[in-house]
Design an enzyme around this catalytic site. Sequence first.
Site, PDB file in Angstrom:
ATOM      1  N   ARG A 133       0.816  -1.212   0.000  1.00  0.00           N
ATOM      2  CA  ARG A 133       0.000   0.000   0.000  1.00  0.00           C
ATOM      3  C   ARG A 133       0.858   1.274   0.000  1.00  0.00           C
ATOM      4  O   ARG A 133       0.529   2.254  -0.616  1.00  0.00           O
ATOM      5  CB  ARG A 133      -0.862  -0.012   1.258  1.00  0.00           C
ATOM      6  CG  ARG A 133      -2.277   0.331   0.956  1.00  0.00           C
ATOM      7  CD  ARG A 133      -3.173   0.101   2.136  1.00  0.00           C
ATOM      8  NE  ARG A 133      -2.575  -0.673   3.198  1.00  0.00           N
ATOM      9  CZ  ARG A 133      -2.888  -0.515   4.483  1.00  0.00           C
ATOM     10  NH1 ARG A 133      -3.736   0.405   4.843  1.00  0.00           N
ATOM     11  NH2 ARG A 133      -2.347  -1.283   5.417  1.00  0.00           N
TER      12      ARG A 133
ATOM     13  N   LYS B 150      -1.765 -20.215   3.334  1.00  0.00           N
ATOM     14  CA  LYS B 150      -2.596 -20.512   4.481  1.00  0.00           C
ATOM     15  C   LYS B 150      -2.560 -19.335   5.432  1.00  0.00           C
ATOM     16  O   LYS B 150      -1.616 -18.564   5.361  1.00  0.00           O
ATOM     17  CB  LYS B 150      -2.136 -21.779   5.183  1.00  0.00           C
ATOM     18  CG  LYS B 150      -0.794 -21.642   5.933  1.00  0.00           C
ATOM     19  CD  LYS B 150      -0.529 -22.849   6.752  1.00  0.00           C
ATOM     20  CE  LYS B 150      -1.075 -22.714   8.145  1.00  0.00           C
ATOM     21  NZ  LYS B 150      -0.154 -22.125   9.109  1.00  0.00           N
TER      22      LYS B 150
ATOM     23  N   HIS C 227       3.471 -25.185   2.669  1.00  0.00           N
ATOM     24  CA  HIS C 227       4.914 -25.283   2.422  1.00  0.00           C
ATOM     25  C   HIS C 227       5.498 -26.627   2.851  1.00  0.00           C
ATOM     26  O   HIS C 227       6.585 -26.995   2.437  1.00  0.00           O
ATOM     27  CB  HIS C 227       5.670 -24.096   3.030  1.00  0.00           C
ATOM     28  CG  HIS C 227       5.896 -24.178   4.499  1.00  0.00           C
ATOM     29  ND1 HIS C 227       4.928 -23.867   5.413  1.00  0.00           N
ATOM     30  CD2 HIS C 227       6.978 -24.530   5.219  1.00  0.00           C
ATOM     31  CE1 HIS C 227       5.412 -24.022   6.641  1.00  0.00           C
ATOM     32  NE2 HIS C 227       6.661 -24.425   6.551  1.00  0.00           N
TER      33      HIS C 227
ATOM     34  N   LYS D 134       8.813 -29.472   1.177  1.00  0.00           N
ATOM     35  CA  LYS D 134      10.023 -29.921   1.889  1.00  0.00           C
ATOM     36  C   LYS D 134      10.604 -31.147   1.178  1.00  0.00           C
ATOM     37  O   LYS D 134       9.867 -32.024   0.726  1.00  0.00           O
ATOM     38  CB  LYS D 134       9.681 -30.263   3.343  1.00  0.00           C
ATOM     39  CG  LYS D 134       9.413 -29.018   4.191  1.00  0.00           C
ATOM     40  CD  LYS D 134       9.254 -29.364   5.651  1.00  0.00           C
ATOM     41  CE  LYS D 134       8.727 -28.189   6.439  1.00  0.00           C
ATOM     42  NZ  LYS D 134       9.744 -27.241   6.878  1.00  0.00           N
TER      43      LYS D 134
ATOM     44  N   GLU E 242       8.228 -28.084  17.730  1.00  0.00           N
ATOM     45  CA  GLU E 242       8.928 -26.805  17.588  1.00  0.00           C
ATOM     46  C   GLU E 242       9.405 -26.327  18.951  1.00  0.00           C
ATOM     47  O   GLU E 242       8.751 -26.606  19.960  1.00  0.00           O
ATOM     48  CB  GLU E 242       7.985 -25.751  16.997  1.00  0.00           C
ATOM     49  CG  GLU E 242       7.494 -26.075  15.609  1.00  0.00           C
ATOM     50  CD  GLU E 242       6.684 -24.922  15.034  1.00  0.00           C
ATOM     51  OE1 GLU E 242       7.276 -24.113  14.314  1.00  0.00           O
ATOM     52  OE2 GLU E 242       5.495 -24.827  15.341  1.00  0.00           O
TER      53      GLU E 242
ATOM     54  N   ASP F 197      -3.676 -24.165  12.938  1.00  0.00           N
ATOM     55  CA  ASP F 197      -2.397 -23.662  12.425  1.00  0.00           C
ATOM     56  C   ASP F 197      -1.550 -24.773  11.794  1.00  0.00           C
ATOM     57  O   ASP F 197      -0.847 -24.532  10.820  1.00  0.00           O
ATOM     58  CB  ASP F 197      -1.620 -22.998  13.577  1.00  0.00           C
ATOM     59  CG  ASP F 197      -0.334 -22.345  13.108  1.00  0.00           C
ATOM     60  OD1 ASP F 197      -0.396 -21.565  12.143  1.00  0.00           O
ATOM     61  OD2 ASP F 197       0.736 -22.613  13.709  1.00  0.00           O
TER      62      ASP F 197
ATOM     63  N   HIS G  87      -0.654 -28.821   7.553  1.00  0.00           N
ATOM     64  CA  HIS G  87       0.639 -29.500   7.395  1.00  0.00           C
ATOM     65  C   HIS G  87       0.590 -30.985   7.793  1.00  0.00           C
ATOM     66  O   HIS G  87       1.026 -31.853   7.049  1.00  0.00           O
ATOM     67  CB  HIS G  87       1.716 -28.817   8.232  1.00  0.00           C
ATOM     68  CG  HIS G  87       1.878 -27.356   7.934  1.00  0.00           C
ATOM     69  ND1 HIS G  87       1.734 -26.837   6.674  1.00  0.00           N
ATOM     70  CD2 HIS G  87       2.196 -26.307   8.727  1.00  0.00           C
ATOM     71  CE1 HIS G  87       1.951 -25.520   6.710  1.00  0.00           C
ATOM     72  NE2 HIS G  87       2.227 -25.178   7.951  1.00  0.00           N
TER      73      HIS G  87
ATOM     74  N   LYS H  16       4.295 -26.185  20.258  1.00  0.00           N
ATOM     75  CA  LYS H  16       5.330 -25.150  20.376  1.00  0.00           C
ATOM     76  C   LYS H  16       5.983 -25.267  21.744  1.00  0.00           C
ATOM     77  O   LYS H  16       5.416 -25.833  22.670  1.00  0.00           O
ATOM     78  CB  LYS H  16       4.684 -23.776  20.237  1.00  0.00           C
ATOM     79  CG  LYS H  16       3.910 -23.639  18.930  1.00  0.00           C
ATOM     80  CD  LYS H  16       4.268 -22.388  18.195  1.00  0.00           C
ATOM     81  CE  LYS H  16       3.497 -22.234  16.915  1.00  0.00           C
ATOM     82  NZ  LYS H  16       4.281 -22.486  15.717  1.00  0.00           N
TER      83      LYS H  16
HETATM   84  C1  BG6 Z   1       3.501 -22.327   9.781  1.00  0.00           C
HETATM   85  C2  BG6 Z   1       2.805 -22.102  11.084  1.00  0.00           C
HETATM   86  O1  BG6 Z   1       2.586 -22.643   8.785  1.00  0.00           O
HETATM   87  O2  BG6 Z   1       4.447 -23.383   9.932  1.00  0.00           O
HETATM   88  C3  BG6 Z   1       3.795 -21.794  12.181  1.00  0.00           C
HETATM   89  O3  BG6 Z   1       1.877 -21.036  10.957  1.00  0.00           O
HETATM   90  C4  BG6 Z   1       4.868 -22.854  12.250  1.00  0.00           C
HETATM   91  O4  BG6 Z   1       3.144 -21.661  13.440  1.00  0.00           O
HETATM   92  C5  BG6 Z   1       5.464 -23.120  10.878  1.00  0.00           C
HETATM   93  O5  BG6 Z   1       5.875 -22.396  13.144  1.00  0.00           O
HETATM   94  C6  BG6 Z   1       6.387 -24.316  10.915  1.00  0.00           C
HETATM   95  O6  BG6 Z   1       7.063 -24.447   9.693  1.00  0.00           O
HETATM   96  P1  BG6 Z   1       8.517 -25.082   9.604  1.00  0.00           P
HETATM   97  O7  BG6 Z   1       8.818 -25.125   8.148  1.00  0.00           O
HETATM   98  O8  BG6 Z   1       9.421 -24.187  10.386  1.00  0.00           O
HETATM   99  O9  BG6 Z   1       8.424 -26.440  10.226  1.00  0.00           O
END
Ligand code: BG6
Length: 479
Positions: free
Chosen positions: A46, A143, A173, A177, A211, A230, A235, A326
């Site tokens: 913007r 997402k 994503h 991988k 994580e 999330d 994923h 997390k």
């Molecule tokens: C994202 C989530 O899609 O993926 C995050 O929103 C998460 O919360 C992340 O930390 C993890 O991705 P990666 O590639 O670091 O395992």
Amino acid sequence: IPVDPFDLVIFGGTGDLARRKILPGLYRRFWAGQMPEDARIVGCSRHEMSDDEYREEVRGAIQEFAIEGKEDAEKVDAFLEIISFVAVDATGDKGWKELAKKVRDEVVNAFYFSVGPSLFGDLAERLHKYKMAGQDTRIVVEKPFGHDLKSAQDLNATLRKYFAEEQIYRIDHYLGKETVQNLMAVRFGNVLFEPLWNALYVDHIQITVAETVGVGGRGSYYDKSGAMRDMVQNHLMQLLCLIAMEPPHHFEPDAVRDEKLKVIRALDPVQPEDLVRGQYEGDDKVASYFDDVEDPGSITESFIAMKLHISNWRWKGTPIYVRTGKRLKARASEIAVVFKHPPHSIFGEKANERRGNVLVIRLQPNEGMNLRVTIKEPGPGGMRLIEVPLDMSFADALGPDAGDVADAYERLIMDVIRGNQTLFMRGDEVEAAWAWADPIIASWEESGERPKSYAPGSTGPEEALMLLYREGRRWRDVK
Ligand code: BG6
């Protein structure tokens, strides 16, 4: 595989994702010589900014996030030359004509919607209005794709007003991988595994995405989502699909996605006793979940573990345990296929107390595979059995550069340009995943039950361990 000349427009070009992933990823492809000479990248947001100001932002992002050793100034300068900037108002008319002039007809056009989903409709509409939406135009969306089934259906309907399904690239994503794709290579490129890949031989499967980070600065987004929305709905669901699906007839977009969709549709509802939600506490080093989201009353989960069942011939009776969270002990993600014991042990019953064969697919860190097999302990001590790993770390097996394979984003963006949707989610897949997740989320939202607390740096709440213990199984120690 070569990539045709393209114009890639990034809406949200100054946002976090663009800075951390999209632009550094594109630079890495440029560095690797995979970018065609005639590629152009246009950042949009913007606020007014000159091309040079934007280029300096991109330079900063590359220095911060593109892998060490690839930041040679000359290459960066050359990359910055293909970048420009246009200030665009997603909900108004400012900037669109200028953008339309920049986007060339004769090359592949891709528009990356790296913005909140509430703007998808506005962007799609204006791409149409300003004649940038040709038949071969591609749009890329991120997402969260919806918050539940209804919102995902609405988003799909909005996008399909302007674009055909073949033009919409929904990114997850995890599908980009390296090891996730290798999972398909291992399953369908060998005869060794597939005959055993079913309930007759597989005792259970574990999927762990752990994580160490907390929700940090993303508290306001995360608290409305939680681990289920999330991570699991997207994923972990994608990992589950690839591990459980039937062999597609070809490695082609719809063939793969049809099989994934069948897995999601075959998932049973999850019973309350098969689900554990957790929330991290704080300690003297890290803030608690409450502090991170600034809401002491929050009942959102930062951890979830579940036992899942797939109701089809292949998997009936084989539980699939998934967990993600997390602030756990380690950043480590893996899929473990735990095989059954031999039906009869010629070495006596004691031999069956052992773990048996386990195939571990390590997503991160140290991407690779590991197969645990039983052998005789070397030496004259008689027939004593031990377990040893057949270990393949990609970096060891293929040289140090193997670990330096393309990051998920760079691979996926190049697939957009190539027009290959295999590693992108189709609209019906996303909707099916929400249709499965919605009632589970509704059940805890109705009960108002608090997640169990867990200590930072642990493996999650005790109750998650019990999910397996009670059945004589245990989670693998993932590190
Ligand atoms: C994202 C989530 O899609 O993926 C995050 O929103 C998460 O919360 C992340 O930390 C993890 O991705 P990666 O590639 O670091 O395992």
